[in-house]
Write an enzyme that holds these catalytic residues in place. Structure first.
Site, short mmCIF file in Angstrom:
data_model
loop_
_atom_site.label_atom_id
_atom_site.label_comp_id
_atom_site.label_asym_id
_atom_site.label_seq_id
_atom_site.Cartn_x
_atom_site.Cartn_y
_atom_site.Cartn_z
N LYS A 13 6.45 4.14 2.02
CA LYS A 13 7.15 5.15 1.20
C LYS A 13 6.24 6.35 0.92
O LYS A 13 6.61 7.50 1.14
CB LYS A 13 7.61 4.53 -0.13
CG LYS A 13 8.44 3.27 0.02
CD LYS A 13 8.86 2.68 -1.32
CE LYS A 13 7.72 2.17 -2.19
NZ LYS A 13 7.06 0.95 -1.69
N ARG A 88 13.82 0.72 -9.51
CA ARG A 88 13.33 -0.56 -9.02
C ARG A 88 14.03 -1.75 -9.65
O ARG A 88 13.71 -2.89 -9.35
CB ARG A 88 11.87 -0.67 -9.40
CG ARG A 88 10.89 -0.63 -8.29
CD ARG A 88 9.57 -0.62 -9.03
NE ARG A 88 8.47 -1.06 -8.27
CZ ARG A 88 7.67 -0.25 -7.58
NH1 ARG A 88 7.93 1.03 -7.51
NH2 ARG A 88 6.64 -0.75 -6.98
N ARG A 127 -5.73 -0.17 2.73
CA ARG A 127 -5.36 1.17 2.24
C ARG A 127 -6.45 1.80 1.39
O ARG A 127 -7.08 1.15 0.56
CB ARG A 127 -4.08 1.08 1.41
CG ARG A 127 -3.80 2.40 0.67
CD ARG A 127 -2.42 2.50 0.13
NE ARG A 127 -2.08 1.42 -0.77
CZ ARG A 127 -0.86 1.22 -1.24
NH1 ARG A 127 0.12 2.03 -0.88
NH2 ARG A 127 -0.62 0.21 -2.04
N ARG A 160 -6.82 0.93 -4.60
CA ARG A 160 -6.05 0.62 -5.80
C ARG A 160 -6.41 -0.76 -6.31
O ARG A 160 -6.61 -1.68 -5.53
CB ARG A 160 -4.55 0.69 -5.49
CG ARG A 160 -3.99 2.08 -5.65
CD ARG A 160 -2.60 2.22 -5.09
NE ARG A 160 -1.64 1.23 -5.58
CZ ARG A 160 -0.35 1.25 -5.28
NH1 ARG A 160 0.13 2.21 -4.49
NH2 ARG A 160 0.45 0.32 -5.73
N ARG A 171 3.65 -8.65 -6.53
CA ARG A 171 4.41 -7.42 -6.28
C ARG A 171 5.59 -7.70 -5.35
O ARG A 171 6.69 -7.19 -5.54
CB ARG A 171 3.49 -6.34 -5.70
CG ARG A 171 2.50 -5.81 -6.72
CD ARG A 171 1.31 -5.12 -6.09
NE ARG A 171 1.67 -3.91 -5.37
CZ ARG A 171 0.86 -3.29 -4.51
NH1 ARG A 171 -0.35 -3.79 -4.25
NH2 ARG A 171 1.25 -2.19 -3.93
P1 AP5 Z 1 2.02 3.40 1.77
O1 AP5 Z 1 2.87 4.47 2.40
O2 AP5 Z 1 0.95 3.82 0.87
O3 AP5 Z 1 2.95 2.27 1.08
P2 AP5 Z 1 4.03 2.37 -0.07
O4 AP5 Z 1 5.36 1.99 0.49
O5 AP5 Z 1 3.95 3.68 -0.77
O6 AP5 Z 1 3.55 1.14 -0.93
P3 AP5 Z 1 3.01 1.01 -2.41
O7 AP5 Z 1 2.04 -0.12 -2.39
O8 AP5 Z 1 2.55 2.31 -2.94
O9 AP5 Z 1 4.33 0.58 -3.11
P4 AP5 Z 1 4.50 -0.16 -4.44
O10 AP5 Z 1 5.94 -0.05 -4.58
O11 AP5 Z 1 3.94 -1.51 -4.48
O12 AP5 Z 1 3.57 0.68 -5.45
P5 AP5 Z 1 3.91 1.76 -6.56
O13 AP5 Z 1 2.78 2.70 -6.60
O14 AP5 Z 1 5.28 2.29 -6.40
O15 AP5 Z 1 1.41 2.52 2.97
C1 AP5 Z 1 0.55 1.43 2.73
C2 AP5 Z 1 -0.61 1.43 3.75
O16 AP5 Z 1 -0.09 1.22 5.07
C3 AP5 Z 1 -1.38 2.75 3.81
O17 AP5 Z 1 -2.71 2.48 3.99
C4 AP5 Z 1 -0.78 3.48 5.03
O18 AP5 Z 1 -1.71 4.32 5.64
C5 AP5 Z 1 -0.36 2.33 5.93
N1 AP5 Z 1 0.91 2.61 6.62
C6 AP5 Z 1 2.00 3.26 6.15
N2 AP5 Z 1 2.99 3.32 7.07
C7 AP5 Z 1 2.50 2.64 8.16
C8 AP5 Z 1 3.05 2.32 9.44
N3 AP5 Z 1 4.30 2.73 9.79
N4 AP5 Z 1 2.30 1.61 10.32
C9 AP5 Z 1 1.03 1.21 9.98
N5 AP5 Z 1 0.46 1.49 8.77
C10 AP5 Z 1 1.18 2.19 7.88
O19 AP5 Z 1 3.92 0.87 -7.89
C11 AP5 Z 1 2.75 0.31 -8.43
C12 AP5 Z 1 3.05 -0.42 -9.73
O20 AP5 Z 1 3.54 0.53 -10.71
C13 AP5 Z 1 4.14 -1.49 -9.68
O21 AP5 Z 1 3.62 -2.73 -9.28
C14 AP5 Z 1 4.63 -1.49 -11.14
O22 AP5 Z 1 3.75 -2.21 -11.98
C15 AP5 Z 1 4.56 -0.03 -11.51
N6 AP5 Z 1 5.81 0.69 -11.27
C16 AP5 Z 1 5.99 1.75 -10.41
N7 AP5 Z 1 7.26 2.18 -10.42
C17 AP5 Z 1 7.93 1.37 -11.28
C18 AP5 Z 1 9.28 1.29 -11.70
N8 AP5 Z 1 10.22 2.14 -11.23
N9 AP5 Z 1 9.62 0.33 -12.60
C19 AP5 Z 1 8.70 -0.50 -13.09
N10 AP5 Z 1 7.41 -0.50 -12.73
C20 AP5 Z 1 7.02 0.43 -11.82
ZN ZN Z 2 3.34 4.23 -2.75
#
Ligand code: AP5
Ligand code: ZN
Length: 213
Positions: A13, A88, A127, A160, A171
Protein backbone atom coordinates in the site's frame (compact mmCIF):
# COMPACT_ATOMS: atom_id res chain seq x y z
CA UNK A 1 -10.54 10.32 -7.32
CA UNK A 2 -11.45 9.15 -3.83
CA UNK A 3 -9.60 5.93 -3.17
CA UNK A 4 -9.10 3.43 -0.36
CA UNK A 5 -6.17 1.02 -0.24
CA UNK A 6 -6.79 -2.16 1.74
CA UNK A 7 -4.37 -5.02 2.22
CA UNK A 8 -2.40 -6.89 4.88
CA UNK A 9 0.88 -5.57 6.34
CA UNK A 10 3.56 -5.56 3.65
CA UNK A 11 1.14 -5.91 0.74
CA UNK A 12 2.51 -2.73 -0.91
CA UNK A 13 0.00 0.00 0.00
CA UNK A 14 2.67 2.47 1.07
CA UNK A 15 4.84 1.58 -1.94
CA UNK A 16 2.13 2.29 -4.51
CA UNK A 17 0.65 5.35 -2.76
CA UNK A 18 3.22 7.99 -3.85
CA UNK A 19 2.91 6.84 -7.47
CA UNK A 20 -0.88 7.05 -7.40
CA UNK A 21 -0.65 10.39 -5.62
CA UNK A 22 1.73 11.90 -8.19
CA UNK A 23 -0.29 10.67 -11.13
CA UNK A 24 -3.73 11.64 -9.93
CA UNK A 25 -2.76 14.64 -7.81
CA UNK A 26 -4.42 13.46 -4.66
CA UNK A 27 -3.73 13.74 -1.00
CA UNK A 28 -2.28 10.67 0.70
CA UNK A 29 -3.56 9.97 4.21
CA UNK A 30 -1.89 6.99 5.87
CA UNK A 31 -3.18 6.48 9.40
CA UNK A 32 -0.15 4.32 10.28
CA UNK A 33 2.28 7.10 9.22
CA UNK A 34 0.25 9.71 11.10
CA UNK A 35 0.15 7.59 14.25
CA UNK A 36 3.90 6.87 14.08
CA UNK A 37 4.55 10.61 13.75
CA UNK A 38 2.38 11.21 16.84
CA UNK A 39 4.25 8.52 18.78
CA UNK A 40 7.63 10.01 17.78
CA UNK A 41 6.48 13.50 18.81
CA UNK A 42 5.07 12.14 22.09
CA UNK A 43 1.74 13.89 21.61
CA UNK A 44 -1.28 12.80 23.73
CA UNK A 45 -2.56 10.96 20.65
CA UNK A 46 0.77 9.16 20.29
CA UNK A 47 0.75 8.16 23.94
CA UNK A 48 -2.70 6.62 23.55
CA UNK A 49 -1.79 4.77 20.34
CA UNK A 50 1.68 3.44 21.18
CA UNK A 51 0.82 0.39 23.24
CA UNK A 52 -1.58 -1.11 20.70
CA UNK A 53 0.77 -0.36 17.80
CA UNK A 54 3.76 -2.00 19.49
CA UNK A 55 1.68 -5.15 20.00
CA UNK A 56 0.39 -5.16 16.42
CA UNK A 57 -3.17 -4.51 17.52
CA UNK A 58 -5.50 -1.85 16.17
CA UNK A 59 -5.84 1.45 18.00
CA UNK A 60 -9.36 2.54 18.90
CA UNK A 61 -11.81 3.49 16.17
CA UNK A 62 -12.48 6.87 17.81
CA UNK A 63 -8.82 7.89 17.63
CA UNK A 64 -8.31 7.10 13.95
CA UNK A 65 -11.72 8.40 12.87
CA UNK A 66 -10.83 11.69 14.58
CA UNK A 67 -7.50 11.88 12.73
CA UNK A 68 -9.12 11.26 9.35
CA UNK A 69 -12.01 13.63 9.97
CA UNK A 70 -9.48 16.38 10.72
CA UNK A 71 -7.15 15.52 7.81
CA UNK A 72 -9.95 15.46 5.21
CA UNK A 73 -10.47 19.18 5.89
CA UNK A 74 -7.09 20.02 4.32
CA UNK A 75 -7.46 22.05 1.09
CA UNK A 76 -5.25 19.53 -0.75
CA UNK A 77 -7.76 16.78 0.03
CA UNK A 78 -10.86 18.47 -1.36
CA UNK A 79 -10.58 17.14 -4.92
CA UNK A 80 -9.62 13.59 -4.04
CA UNK A 81 -7.65 11.45 -1.65
CA UNK A 82 -5.94 8.14 -1.04
CA UNK A 83 -6.72 6.52 2.30
CA UNK A 84 -3.93 4.05 3.12
CA UNK A 85 -4.65 1.84 6.13
CA UNK A 86 -8.08 3.32 6.82
CA UNK A 87 -10.84 2.16 7.26
CA UNK A 88 -9.69 -1.01 8.96
CA UNK A 89 -12.88 -2.00 10.78
CA UNK A 90 -16.50 -1.99 9.64
CA UNK A 91 -17.23 0.71 12.24
CA UNK A 92 -14.52 2.92 10.68
CA UNK A 93 -16.02 2.30 7.22
CA UNK A 94 -19.47 3.32 8.42
CA UNK A 95 -18.09 6.48 10.05
CA UNK A 96 -16.23 7.32 6.84
CA UNK A 97 -19.44 6.92 4.83
CA UNK A 98 -21.14 9.38 7.18
CA UNK A 99 -18.27 11.87 6.96
CA UNK A 100 -18.28 11.77 3.17
CA UNK A 101 -22.07 11.96 2.98
CA UNK A 102 -21.95 15.15 5.05
CA UNK A 103 -19.48 16.52 2.53
CA UNK A 104 -21.70 15.46 -0.38
CA UNK A 105 -19.33 12.83 -1.72
CA UNK A 106 -18.42 9.13 -1.60
CA UNK A 107 -15.69 6.55 -2.19
CA UNK A 108 -14.95 5.86 -5.88
CA UNK A 109 -12.77 2.75 -5.64
CA UNK A 110 -11.34 0.37 -3.08
CA UNK A 111 -8.06 -1.22 -4.19
CA UNK A 112 -7.72 -4.61 -2.54
CA UNK A 113 -4.05 -5.67 -2.33
CA UNK A 114 -4.63 -9.42 -2.50
CA UNK A 115 -1.64 -11.53 -1.43
CA UNK A 116 -0.79 -14.75 0.35
CA UNK A 117 0.26 -14.39 4.02
CA UNK A 118 3.35 -16.55 3.42
CA UNK A 119 5.05 -13.84 1.31
CA UNK A 120 4.70 -11.11 3.89
CA UNK A 121 7.33 -11.96 6.52
CA UNK A 122 10.22 -11.47 4.10
CA UNK A 123 8.77 -8.16 2.94
CA UNK A 124 8.20 -6.87 6.45
CA UNK A 125 11.50 -7.89 8.03
CA UNK A 126 13.51 -6.45 5.09
CA UNK A 127 11.76 -3.08 5.07
CA UNK A 128 13.54 0.21 5.86
CA UNK A 129 11.65 3.49 5.96
CA UNK A 130 12.36 7.19 5.80
CA UNK A 131 10.20 8.39 8.69
CA UNK A 132 9.73 12.01 7.55
CA UNK A 133 8.31 11.12 4.12
CA UNK A 134 6.97 7.61 4.76
CA UNK A 135 9.03 6.30 1.80
CA UNK A 136 9.85 2.62 2.15
CA UNK A 137 12.70 0.52 0.84
CA UNK A 138 13.56 -3.17 0.99
CA UNK A 139 17.02 -4.66 1.38
CA UNK A 140 16.27 -7.17 -1.39
CA UNK A 141 13.30 -5.91 -3.43
CA UNK A 142 13.78 -2.13 -3.41
CA UNK A 143 17.24 -1.24 -2.07
CA UNK A 144 18.20 2.44 -1.62
CA UNK A 145 21.12 3.74 -3.71
CA UNK A 146 23.25 3.92 -0.56
CA UNK A 147 22.44 1.31 2.14
CA UNK A 148 20.61 2.83 5.12
CA UNK A 149 20.14 6.24 3.45
CA UNK A 150 17.07 7.86 1.83
CA UNK A 151 17.58 8.48 -1.91
CA UNK A 152 15.86 11.87 -1.98
CA UNK A 153 17.11 13.52 1.22
CA UNK A 154 20.25 11.60 2.25
CA UNK A 155 18.70 11.15 5.70
CA UNK A 156 19.06 7.88 7.60
CA UNK A 157 16.53 5.06 7.21
CA UNK A 158 15.08 3.19 10.18
CA UNK A 159 13.20 -0.06 10.77
CA UNK A 160 9.70 0.07 12.24
CA UNK A 161 9.34 -1.25 15.76
CA UNK A 162 6.42 -3.47 14.71
CA UNK A 163 8.31 -5.00 11.77
CA UNK A 164 9.31 -8.23 13.51
CA UNK A 165 8.09 -11.73 12.66
CA UNK A 166 6.37 -11.98 16.06
CA UNK A 167 4.43 -8.70 15.83
CA UNK A 168 3.58 -9.45 12.20
CA UNK A 169 1.58 -12.47 13.46
CA UNK A 170 -0.70 -10.19 15.52
CA UNK A 171 -0.99 -7.68 12.71
CA UNK A 172 -2.08 -10.43 10.31
CA UNK A 173 -4.56 -11.74 12.83
CA UNK A 174 -6.04 -8.25 13.19
CA UNK A 175 -6.20 -7.97 9.41
CA UNK A 176 -8.08 -11.22 8.90
CA UNK A 177 -10.49 -10.71 11.81
CA UNK A 178 -11.17 -6.99 11.65
CA UNK A 179 -10.23 -5.70 8.19
CA UNK A 180 -11.28 -8.44 5.79
CA UNK A 181 -14.96 -7.73 6.65
CA UNK A 182 -14.34 -4.18 5.37
CA UNK A 183 -13.56 -5.62 1.92
CA UNK A 184 -16.95 -7.41 1.96
CA UNK A 185 -18.60 -4.18 3.10
CA UNK A 186 -17.34 -2.36 -0.02
CA UNK A 187 -17.79 -5.37 -2.32
CA UNK A 188 -21.52 -5.13 -1.60
CA UNK A 189 -21.36 -1.55 -2.88
CA UNK A 190 -19.60 -2.78 -6.05
CA UNK A 191 -16.51 -0.60 -5.71
CA UNK A 192 -13.76 -3.17 -5.00
CA UNK A 193 -10.93 -3.85 -7.50
CA UNK A 194 -8.63 -6.79 -6.70
CA UNK A 195 -4.91 -6.32 -7.36
CA UNK A 196 -2.35 -9.13 -7.72
CA UNK A 197 -0.14 -7.72 -4.96
CA UNK A 198 2.37 -10.58 -5.03
CA UNK A 199 3.74 -9.33 -8.38
CA UNK A 200 6.82 -7.07 -8.54
CA UNK A 201 6.17 -3.39 -7.64
CA UNK A 202 6.22 -2.09 -11.24
CA UNK A 203 3.72 -4.72 -12.38
CA UNK A 204 1.42 -3.85 -9.50
CA UNK A 205 1.65 -0.18 -10.58
CA UNK A 206 0.52 -1.15 -14.08
CA UNK A 207 -2.48 -3.01 -12.62
CA UNK A 208 -3.33 0.01 -10.46
CA UNK A 209 -3.21 2.28 -13.52
CA UNK A 210 -5.51 -0.09 -15.42
CA UNK A 211 -8.07 0.07 -12.64
CA UNK A 212 -7.91 3.87 -12.33
CA UNK A 213 -7.82 4.82 -16.01
P1 AP5 B 1 4.85 -1.43 2.01
O1 AP5 B 1 4.36 -0.83 0.73
O2 AP5 B 1 5.61 -0.57 2.93
O3 AP5 B 1 3.66 -2.20 2.77
P2 AP5 B 1 2.27 -1.69 3.33
O4 AP5 B 1 1.18 -2.37 2.59
O5 AP5 B 1 2.23 -0.20 3.36
O6 AP5 B 1 2.33 -2.36 4.75
P3 AP5 B 1 2.34 -1.78 6.22
O7 AP5 B 1 3.16 -2.72 7.03
O8 AP5 B 1 2.71 -0.34 6.24
O9 AP5 B 1 0.83 -1.95 6.55
P4 AP5 B 1 0.17 -2.03 7.92
O10 AP5 B 1 -1.23 -1.97 7.51
O11 AP5 B 1 0.56 -3.17 8.75
O12 AP5 B 1 0.77 -0.76 8.71
P5 AP5 B 1 0.19 0.67 9.04
O13 AP5 B 1 1.31 1.61 9.03
O14 AP5 B 1 -1.00 0.98 8.21
O15 AP5 B 1 5.75 -2.70 1.60
C1 AP5 B 1 6.39 -3.50 2.58
C2 AP5 B 1 7.81 -3.87 2.12
O16 AP5 B 1 7.74 -4.68 0.94
C3 AP5 B 1 8.67 -2.66 1.74
O17 AP5 B 1 9.96 -2.88 2.15
C4 AP5 B 1 8.57 -2.60 0.20
O18 AP5 B 1 9.73 -2.05 -0.37
C5 AP5 B 1 8.38 -4.06 -0.18
N1 AP5 B 1 7.44 -4.22 -1.30
C6 AP5 B 1 6.32 -3.50 -1.56
N2 AP5 B 1 5.70 -3.94 -2.68
C7 AP5 B 1 6.46 -5.00 -3.12
C8 AP5 B 1 6.34 -5.89 -4.24
N3 AP5 B 1 5.32 -5.77 -5.12
N4 AP5 B 1 7.27 -6.86 -4.40
C9 AP5 B 1 8.32 -6.97 -3.52
N5 AP5 B 1 8.48 -6.13 -2.44
C10 AP5 B 1 7.57 -5.17 -2.26
O19 AP5 B 1 -0.34 0.48 10.54
C11 AP5 B 1 0.52 0.30 11.62
C12 AP5 B 1 -0.25 0.21 12.93
O20 AP5 B 1 -0.96 1.45 13.16
C13 AP5 B 1 -1.34 -0.86 13.00
O21 AP5 B 1 -0.83 -2.10 13.39
C14 AP5 B 1 -2.29 -0.24 14.04
O22 AP5 B 1 -1.81 -0.44 15.35
C15 AP5 B 1 -2.23 1.24 13.73
N6 AP5 B 1 -3.26 1.67 12.79
C16 AP5 B 1 -3.05 2.23 11.55
N7 AP5 B 1 -4.21 2.51 10.94
C17 AP5 B 1 -5.19 2.13 11.79
C18 AP5 B 1 -6.61 2.14 11.72
N8 AP5 B 1 -7.26 2.62 10.64
N9 AP5 B 1 -7.31 1.66 12.78
C19 AP5 B 1 -6.68 1.20 13.87
N10 AP5 B 1 -5.34 1.14 14.01
C20 AP5 B 1 -4.60 1.60 12.96
ZN1 ZN C 1 2.20 1.23 4.96
Amino acid sequence: KRLILIGPPGSGKGTQSPIIKDEYCLCHLATGDMLRAAVAARTPLGTKAKEAMDKGELVSDDLVVGIIDEALKKPSCQKGFILDGFPRTVVQAQKLDEMLKNRGTKVDKVLNFAIDDAILEERITGRWIHPASGRSYHTKFAPPKVPGVDDATGEPLIQRKDDTAAVLKSRLEAFHKQTEPVIDYYAKKGVVANLPAEKPPKEVTVEVQKVLS
